[in-house]
Design a protein around this motif. Structure first.
Motif, PDB file in Angstrom:
ATOM      1  N   GLN A 195       0.823  -1.207   0.000  1.00  0.00           N
ATOM      2  CA  GLN A 195       0.000   0.000   0.000  1.00  0.00           C
ATOM      3  C   GLN A 195       0.861   1.264   0.000  1.00  0.00           C
ATOM      4  N   GLN A 196       1.993   1.203   0.676  1.00  0.00           N
ATOM      5  CA  GLN A 196       2.890   2.363   0.760  1.00  0.00           C
ATOM      6  C   GLN A 196       3.367   2.801  -0.617  1.00  0.00           C
ATOM      7  N   PHE A 197       3.675   1.823  -1.483  1.00  0.00           N
ATOM      8  CA  PHE A 197       4.212   2.150  -2.803  1.00  0.00           C
ATOM      9  C   PHE A 197       3.136   2.254  -3.877  1.00  0.00           C
ATOM     10  N   GLY A 198       1.925   1.866  -3.561  1.00  0.00           N
ATOM     11  CA  GLY A 198       0.800   2.107  -4.447  1.00  0.00           C
ATOM     12  C   GLY A 198       0.705   1.199  -5.657  1.00  0.00           C
ATOM     13  N   ILE A 199       1.439   0.080  -5.675  1.00  0.00           N
ATOM     14  CA  ILE A 199       1.416  -0.813  -6.841  1.00  0.00           C
ATOM     15  C   ILE A 199       0.884  -2.177  -6.412  1.00  0.00           C
ATOM     16  N   PRO A 200      -0.338  -2.522  -6.788  1.00  0.00           N
ATOM     17  CA  PRO A 200      -0.867  -3.848  -6.451  1.00  0.00           C
ATOM     18  C   PRO A 200      -0.018  -4.962  -7.053  1.00  0.00           C
ATOM     19  N   ARG A 201      -0.002  -6.103  -6.389  1.00  0.00           N
ATOM     20  CA  ARG A 201       0.838  -7.219  -6.839  1.00  0.00           C
ATOM     21  C   ARG A 201       0.524  -7.623  -8.278  1.00  0.00           C
ATOM     22  N   GLU A 202      -0.725  -7.552  -8.685  1.00  0.00           N
ATOM     23  CA  GLU A 202      -1.086  -7.988 -10.047  1.00  0.00           C
ATOM     24  C   GLU A 202      -0.556  -7.043 -11.122  1.00  0.00           C
ATOM     25  N   MET A 203      -0.077  -5.862 -10.739  1.00  0.00           N
ATOM     26  CA  MET A 203       0.486  -4.920 -11.713  1.00  0.00           C
ATOM     27  C   MET A 203       2.010  -5.034 -11.813  1.00  0.00           C
ATOM     28  N   LEU A 204       2.586  -5.952 -11.046  1.00  0.00           N
ATOM     29  CA  LEU A 204       4.038  -6.114 -11.033  1.00  0.00           C
ATOM     30  C   LEU A 204       4.458  -7.341 -11.825  1.00  0.00           C
ATOM     31  N   PHE A 205       5.622  -7.255 -12.475  1.00  0.00           N
ATOM     32  CA  PHE A 205       6.168  -8.393 -13.219  1.00  0.00           C
ATOM     33  C   PHE A 205       6.679  -9.471 -12.250  1.00  0.00           C
ATOM     34  N   GLU A 206       6.792 -10.686 -12.756  1.00  0.00           N
ATOM     35  CA  GLU A 206       7.461 -11.752 -12.002  1.00  0.00           C
ATOM     36  C   GLU A 206       8.959 -11.472 -11.986  1.00  0.00           C
ATOM     37  N   LEU A 207       9.611 -11.789 -10.879  1.00  0.00           N
ATOM     38  CA  LEU A 207      11.023 -11.491 -10.716  1.00  0.00           C
ATOM     39  C   LEU A 207      11.903 -12.728 -10.869  1.00  0.00           C
ATOM     40  N   GLN A 208      13.070 -12.519 -11.471  1.00  0.00           N
ATOM     41  CA  GLN A 208      14.081 -13.567 -11.603  1.00  0.00           C
ATOM     42  C   GLN A 208      15.423 -13.021 -11.127  1.00  0.00           C
ATOM     43  N   MET A 209      16.319 -13.903 -10.721  1.00  0.00           N
ATOM     44  CA  MET A 209      17.641 -13.488 -10.270  1.00  0.00           C
ATOM     45  C   MET A 209      18.549 -13.219 -11.465  1.00  0.00           C
ATOM     46  N   PRO A 210      19.571 -12.381 -11.285  1.00  0.00           N
ATOM     47  CA  PRO A 210      20.571 -12.215 -12.351  1.00  0.00           C
ATOM     48  C   PRO A 210      21.139 -13.579 -12.756  1.00  0.00           C
ATOM     49  N   GLY A 211      21.381 -13.719 -14.031  1.00  0.00           N
ATOM     50  CA  GLY A 211      21.886 -14.995 -14.538  1.00  0.00           C
ATOM     51  C   GLY A 211      20.805 -15.990 -14.884  1.00  0.00           C
ATOM     52  N   SER A 212      19.529 -15.612 -14.703  1.00  0.00           N
ATOM     53  CA  SER A 212      18.411 -16.480 -15.091  1.00  0.00           C
ATOM     54  C   SER A 212      17.994 -16.180 -16.520  1.00  0.00           C
ATOM     55  N   ILE A 213      17.389 -17.164 -17.166  1.00  0.00           N
ATOM     56  CA  ILE A 213      16.849 -16.960 -18.516  1.00  0.00           C
ATOM     57  C   ILE A 213      15.432 -16.425 -18.387  1.00  0.00           C
ATOM     58  N   LEU A 214      15.203 -15.238 -18.942  1.00  0.00           N
ATOM     59  CA  LEU A 214      13.903 -14.578 -18.843  1.00  0.00           C
ATOM     60  C   LEU A 214      12.931 -15.047 -19.910  1.00  0.00           C
ATOM     61  N   GLY A 215      13.453 -15.561 -21.013  1.00  0.00           N
ATOM     62  CA  GLY A 215      12.631 -15.985 -22.134  1.00  0.00           C
ATOM     63  C   GLY A 215      13.483 -16.048 -23.384  1.00  0.00           C
ATOM     64  N   GLN A 216      12.837 -16.246 -24.513  1.00  0.00           N
ATOM     65  CA  GLN A 216      13.536 -16.333 -25.791  1.00  0.00           C
ATOM     66  C   GLN A 216      13.063 -15.206 -26.719  1.00  0.00           C
ATOM     67  N   VAL A 217      13.961 -14.767 -27.576  1.00  0.00           N
ATOM     68  CA  VAL A 217      13.638 -13.695 -28.516  1.00  0.00           C
ATOM     69  C   VAL A 217      12.529 -14.163 -29.458  1.00  0.00           C
ATOM     70  N   THR A 218      11.464 -13.372 -29.531  1.00  0.00           N
ATOM     71  CA  THR A 218      10.331 -13.727 -30.375  1.00  0.00           C
ATOM     72  C   THR A 218      10.651 -13.495 -31.857  1.00  0.00           C
ATOM     73  N   LYS A 219       9.806 -14.050 -32.693  1.00  0.00           N
ATOM     74  CA  LYS A 219       9.955 -13.853 -34.134  1.00  0.00           C
ATOM     75  C   LYS A 219       9.859 -12.383 -34.490  1.00  0.00           C
ATOM     76  N   GLU A 220       8.926 -11.667 -33.856  1.00  0.00           N
ATOM     77  CA  GLU A 220       8.724 -10.247 -34.151  1.00  0.00           C
ATOM     78  C   GLU A 220       9.937  -9.416 -33.741  1.00  0.00           C
ATOM     79  N   ALA A 221      10.469  -9.680 -32.540  1.00  0.00           N
ATOM     80  CA  ALA A 221      11.632  -8.940 -32.065  1.00  0.00           C
ATOM     81  C   ALA A 221      12.860  -9.264 -32.901  1.00  0.00           C
ATOM     82  N   ALA A 222      12.994 -10.527 -33.278  1.00  0.00           N
ATOM     83  CA  ALA A 222      14.136 -10.935 -34.094  1.00  0.00           C
ATOM     84  C   ALA A 222      14.120 -10.220 -35.437  1.00  0.00           C
ATOM     85  N   HIS A 223      12.944 -10.124 -36.031  1.00  0.00           N
ATOM     86  CA  HIS A 223      12.811  -9.448 -37.329  1.00  0.00           C
ATOM     87  C   HIS A 223      13.121  -7.958 -37.190  1.00  0.00           C
TER      88      HIS A 223
END
Length: 477
Positions: free
Chosen positions: A165-193
């Motif tokens: 409540q202090q920071f005003g950002i509900p949990r559903e509006m926040l991204f999932e977190l990963q540690m440095p050195g983790s794989i976040l995902g793969q480059v999509t076809k659209e981004a690759a192009h």
């Protein structure tokens, strides 16, 4: 064996850079695109216009790929590093609901206020670009400092409802977190192009830009400090603990999981002030530099090398962007007489950078109870042999710079190398990929002079000028 490559992205405050490295940390190809001027709609609002962070990244990436001499299929991964302390508001589909707020925007230092019904997510620049690259709503935990409901001990979102409540950002509006050195995902076809890079390669989590820069500079020893010469200049020392309530430094996430960086107070609009001074000189200096076969920076450095240490008494105070706790402060040059030229002014700015950071680092080291034996200088300013020598003389200890001085990009590549098992640890990867270029030794006569200037005048100069600037602030907003 087929040679392999890694893409390191460095999204800064003034430009986007895409660098392709081999596994030994050698630059194979690179591209850069300057960002548009910040949008200043009203006092306190500082935004990256349009979709500038993503659009500039596309231009930089295509330039890097156009110059890439290897086989595109041999690029094994991408490490993403972006500006910290920014705020991106996204719609449900991941597109921008409004321009990205710069770290200089007053709103990012305050809790989020939900004023636009189209906003579904509140994230960082790394979260936004990760979503554009992978389609995933996931981000590195190590880029969440400031107005975010994160537990800095666990590197996870706080489970305390009062903090949420202090920071005003509900949990559903926040991204999932990963540690440095983790794989976040793969480059999509659209981004690759759009970027010209291979589809499907992993995007690896790094950290905030200063932490990634520290990793790329090889900052691992606790008796060494890194001075990062960017739009914001800061000093960092690595550590294992997460101390609270410190005064001379604050604790930042490192680019290695569950490690920390102790970061000094710094200089806002630090190297920006150097750019401001160059632009102030206008076309005349550009023409002279061109005729001399040098860049403007090289030309000014050559001139300033002829100026004695101390700039014949000209001193600069680098408050071109006043600190939050002293909004009345302004940048100053004091001590002019008939001897002074543009070279004196330029050298005085460089000396002010080193003197200010000397005092910031001394305060941090004293609170940590450590003594430094060397410093590493990173960023484009480290290309200046003059500035490197000034740092060595002001600090009174050797100053080093790396082969790759834009170390955020190599730091991002190091994260990829560890994540994909190219090297077994960050220590091994740093040893293999981050190499010292040269070292500047202390010139004793200059050290003695700078020490006297600092102790007798510079360290307390604002105590004498604050009263005047407070009065001026009532006249000039």
């Amino acid at each position: 064996m087929t040679k392999k490559y890694i893409i390191g992205i460095d999204g800064g405050s003034q430009s986007s850079k895409v660098v392709i490295f081999d596994l030994e940390g050698t630059i194979v190809s690179e591209g850069k695109c300057d960002l548009q001027p910040m949008h200043l709609a009203e006092n306190g609002v500082v935004e990256h216009p349009d979709d500038d962070l993503w659009d500039s990244l596309i231009v930089a990436s295509k330039a890097a790929m156009d110059n890439f001499p290897g086989n595109k299929a041999d690029i094994i991964g991408l490490g993403l590093c972006t500006i910290r302390f920014c705020r991106a508001l996204l719609k449900k589909d991941g597109s921008l609901a409004s321009p990205v707020m710069s770290w200089m925007d007053a709103r990012v230092s305050k809790p989020y206020v939900h004023e636009d019904a189209d906003v579904a997510y509140v994230t960082t620049t790394s979260g936004y670009v990760t979503q554009r690259l992978t389609g995933e709503f996931v981000d590195t935990a190590a880029n969440y400092q400031g107005q975010w409901p994160i537990d800095t001990d666990t590197w996870a979102w706080s489970e305390d409802e009062t903090v949420i409540q202090q920071f005003g950002i509900p949990r559903e509006m926040l991204f999932e977190l990963q540690m440095p050195g983790s794989i976040l995902g793969q480059v999509t076809k659209e981004a690759a192009h759009a970027m010209g890079i291979p589809e499907g390669i992993p995007v690896v989590a790094t950290a905030n830009d200063k932490a990634v820069e520290a990793l790329g500079a090889g900052l691992l020893a606790e008796n060494t400090a890194l001075i990062s010469l960017g739009t914001y200049i800061a000093a960092m020392i690595p550590g294992h603990d997460n101390p609270k309530g410190t005064t001379a430094f604050w604790t930042n996430f490192a680019s290695t999981p569950h490690q920390y960086l102790y970061e000094s107070n710094g200089i806002r609009r630090g190297m920006w002030t150097v750019s401001w001074f160059k632009e102030l000189l206008g076309d005349d200096i550009m023409l002279k530099a061109h005729q001399d076969g040098h860049s403007v920076e090289e030309y000014l450095n050559r001139e300033a090398q002829q100026v004695p240490a101390g700039s014949d008494g000209l001193m600069t105070v680098l408050d071109w962007l006043a600190p939050d706790d002293a909004p009345y402060r302004k940048g100053m040059m004091i001590g002019f007489d008939a001897r002074h030229t543009r070279a004196h002014m330029y050298r005085s700015i460089l000396e002010a950078i080193a003197l200010t950071m000397k005092n910031r680092v001394e305060e941090m080291s004293a609170e940590l109870g450590i003594t430094l034996d060397k410093i590493i200088i990173s960023g484009g300013g480290s290309n200046s042999a003059l500035l490197m020598q000034i740092f060595a003389d002001v600090f009174g200890i050797p100053a080093m710079r790396n082969e790759v001085n834009g170390s955020a990009s190599i730091g991002a590549a190091i994260c990829v190398a560890v994540a994909l098992g190219v090297y077994p640890s960050y220590e091994v990867a740093v040893k293999k990929m981050a190499r010292i270029r040269d070292q500047f030794e202390v010139q004793e006569g200059n050290r003695v002079l700078y020490r006297r200037i600092n102790q007798e005048v510079y360290r307390d100069i604002t105590k004498s000028t604050d009263s005047i600037l407070k009065k001026a602030a009532t006249i000039f907003l």
